[in-house]
Design a protein around this motif. Structure first.
Motif, PDB file in Angstrom:
ATOM      1  N   MET A 178     -12.240 -98.629  -0.686  1.00 54.38           N
ATOM      2  CA  MET A 178     -13.633 -98.305  -0.409  1.00 54.38           C
ATOM      3  C   MET A 178     -13.766 -96.872   0.062  1.00 54.38           C
ATOM      4  O   MET A 178     -12.889 -96.338   0.756  1.00 54.38           O
ATOM      5  N   ASN A 179     -14.844 -96.233  -0.312  1.00 53.74           N
ATOM      6  CA  ASN A 179     -15.131 -94.883   0.152  1.00 53.74           C
ATOM      7  C   ASN A 179     -15.262 -94.885   1.675  1.00 53.74           C
ATOM      8  O   ASN A 179     -15.751 -95.848   2.258  1.00 53.74           O
ATOM      9  N   ASN A 180     -14.850 -93.782   2.340  1.00 47.73           N
ATOM     10  CA  ASN A 180     -14.954 -93.738   3.802  1.00 47.73           C
ATOM     11  C   ASN A 180     -16.219 -93.007   4.278  1.00 47.73           C
ATOM     12  O   ASN A 180     -16.426 -92.854   5.481  1.00 47.73           O
ATOM     13  N   SER A 181     -17.065 -92.564   3.343  1.00 46.50           N
ATOM     14  CA  SER A 181     -18.249 -91.784   3.685  1.00 46.50           C
ATOM     15  C   SER A 181     -19.496 -92.378   3.048  1.00 46.50           C
ATOM     16  O   SER A 181     -19.474 -92.752   1.873  1.00 46.50           O
TER      17      SER A 181
ATOM     18  N   VAL B 191     -37.155 -97.898  -8.228  1.00 45.30           N
ATOM     19  CA  VAL B 191     -36.340 -96.870  -8.874  1.00 45.30           C
ATOM     20  C   VAL B 191     -34.885 -97.028  -8.459  1.00 45.30           C
ATOM     21  O   VAL B 191     -33.966 -96.951  -9.282  1.00 45.30           O
ATOM     22  N   VAL B 192     -34.670 -97.242  -7.163  1.00 48.30           N
ATOM     23  CA  VAL B 192     -33.304 -97.417  -6.655  1.00 48.30           C
ATOM     24  C   VAL B 192     -32.659 -98.654  -7.273  1.00 48.30           C
ATOM     25  O   VAL B 192     -31.501 -98.626  -7.702  1.00 48.30           O
ATOM     26  N   LYS B 193     -33.393 -99.753  -7.331  1.00 47.17           N
ATOM     27  CA  LYS B 193     -32.862-100.988  -7.922  1.00 47.17           C
ATOM     28  C   LYS B 193     -32.406-100.772  -9.357  1.00 47.17           C
ATOM     29  O   LYS B 193     -31.387-101.321  -9.792  1.00 47.17           O
ATOM     30  N   ASN B 194     -33.142 -99.958 -10.094  1.00 46.89           N
ATOM     31  CA  ASN B 194     -32.789 -99.692 -11.492  1.00 46.89           C
ATOM     32  C   ASN B 194     -31.528 -98.847 -11.629  1.00 46.89           C
ATOM     33  O   ASN B 194     -30.931 -98.781 -12.709  1.00 46.89           O
ATOM     34  N   LEU B 195     -31.122 -98.197 -10.538  1.00 52.77           N
ATOM     35  CA  LEU B 195     -29.934 -97.340 -10.573  1.00 52.77           C
ATOM     36  C   LEU B 195     -28.694 -98.043 -10.028  1.00 52.77           C
ATOM     37  O   LEU B 195     -27.578 -97.554 -10.220  1.00 52.77           O
TER      38      LEU B 195
ATOM     39  N   PHE C  17     -19.229 -89.772  -2.230  1.00 49.77           N
ATOM     40  CA  PHE C  17     -19.992 -90.348  -1.128  1.00 49.77           C
ATOM     41  C   PHE C  17     -20.713 -91.593  -1.636  1.00 49.77           C
ATOM     42  O   PHE C  17     -21.263 -91.589  -2.736  1.00 49.77           O
ATOM     43  N   ASP C  18     -20.723 -92.644  -0.828  1.00 47.82           N
ATOM     44  CA  ASP C  18     -21.613 -93.756  -1.099  1.00 47.82           C
ATOM     45  C   ASP C  18     -23.000 -93.399  -0.570  1.00 47.82           C
ATOM     46  O   ASP C  18     -23.153 -92.497   0.261  1.00 47.82           O
TER      47      ASP C  18
ATOM     48  N   SER D  34     -21.420 -98.266  -5.133  1.00 48.98           N
ATOM     49  CA  SER D  34     -21.586 -97.004  -4.404  1.00 48.98           C
ATOM     50  C   SER D  34     -23.011 -96.775  -3.920  1.00 48.98           C
ATOM     51  O   SER D  34     -23.230 -96.059  -2.952  1.00 48.98           O
ATOM     52  N   LEU D  35     -23.982 -97.373  -4.615  1.00 50.13           N
ATOM     53  CA  LEU D  35     -25.385 -97.235  -4.244  1.00 50.13           C
ATOM     54  C   LEU D  35     -25.892 -98.551  -3.676  1.00 50.13           C
ATOM     55  O   LEU D  35     -25.730 -99.604  -4.292  1.00 50.13           O
TER      56      LEU D  35
END
Length: 249
Positions: free
Chosen positions: A1-4, A47-51, A31-32, A58-59
């Motif tokens: 997992m990303n640490n940031s 918009v965020v859900k579509n990405l 970065f997450d 990560s998102l």
């Protein structure tokens, strides 16, 4: 997992949100991203859900009902990130006033130079603000002077909202006791970190006012900051701050 992870609160940021997310994921460093949306009626969350599928793992998106305030959004995001073990937790605006590329410099200040808090500062090397009217520049600059005068905290840009916190700082500060929601929230967080003895550094950035969407600044937020600084100082006289080397034992 990303640490940031970068925590970005949103309210009616449909014009900026996809672009800021893509710019962060295009950086050379990974970065997450966690979006905290306060029920934006313009469809920001959609918009965020579509990405999310494109940037799976990560998102992330947390939706809240109603406009609950900047400070509470960050506290929600900080707790979410701590529960999942992130070591470097960033806060930034969605409107491109904070250059995404400078996330790397803030990360370097904490991860490589071993500072506990890194602030993206508009005033550490003069006045680095673009597209603000002079009255707002002066208000912001002298607000910093006022905060330093009242609190004694040696930070040139105490209302800055572009910051990297290490997890140990956020674990030490009692997030449930953070009281303010606007600019005073930014001051309160830095003040607590400083009082606990953490190493706070300011990294110069160029702040550019938003070109899309509407500012969330209001008289109420400004009033909270002015009066909040005084109460912050008074309350600190009756509070015990355990030094950082003892707080996490």
């Amino acid at each position: 997992m990303n640490n940031s992870i970068v925590v970005i609160p949103t309210y009616n940021e449909i014009e900026n949100i996809e672009a800021i997310i893509r710019d962060i994921f295009c950086l050379k460093q990974s970065f997450d991203v966690l979006i905290i949306d306060d029920g934006s009626p313009d469809g920001t969350a959609n918009v965020v859900k579509n990405l999310i599928a494109e940037f799976s793992g990560s998102l992330h998106l947390e939706e809240r009902k109603g406009k609950l305030g900047l400070g509470t959004a960050y506290i929600h995001g900080f707790k979410w990130a701590l529960q999942r073990g992130y070591e470097f937790i960033f806060e930034m605006d969605a409107d491109f006033s904070h250059p995404p590329v400078d996330l790397i410099r803030l990360y370097h200040a904490c991860a490589v130079e071993n500072h506990d808090v890194a602030i993206g500062s508009r005033y550490i090397t003069g006045v680095n603000v673009v597209n603000w009217p002079i009255n707002r520049v002066l208000m912001s600059y002298f607000a910093g002077y006022y905060v330093r005068l009242i609190t004694g905290m040696p930070v040139m840009d105490p209302t800055a909202g572009f910051i990297c916190y290490t997890s140990k700082v956020l674990k030490t500060i009692n997030l449930d006791e953070v009281r303010f929601i606007g600019y005073a929230f930014q001051i309160e967080m830095k003040f607590n970190a400083w009082k606990f003895g953490f190493d706070v550094v300011e990294v110069p950035i160029i702040f550019t006012d938003r070109t899309k969407g509407a500012s969330k600044m209001s008289r109420g937020i400004f009033k909270e900051a002015v009066l909040g600084v005084i109460s912050l100082k008074i309350n600190s006289l009756f509070k015990r701050y355990i030094p950082k080397h003892q707080a996490l034992k």
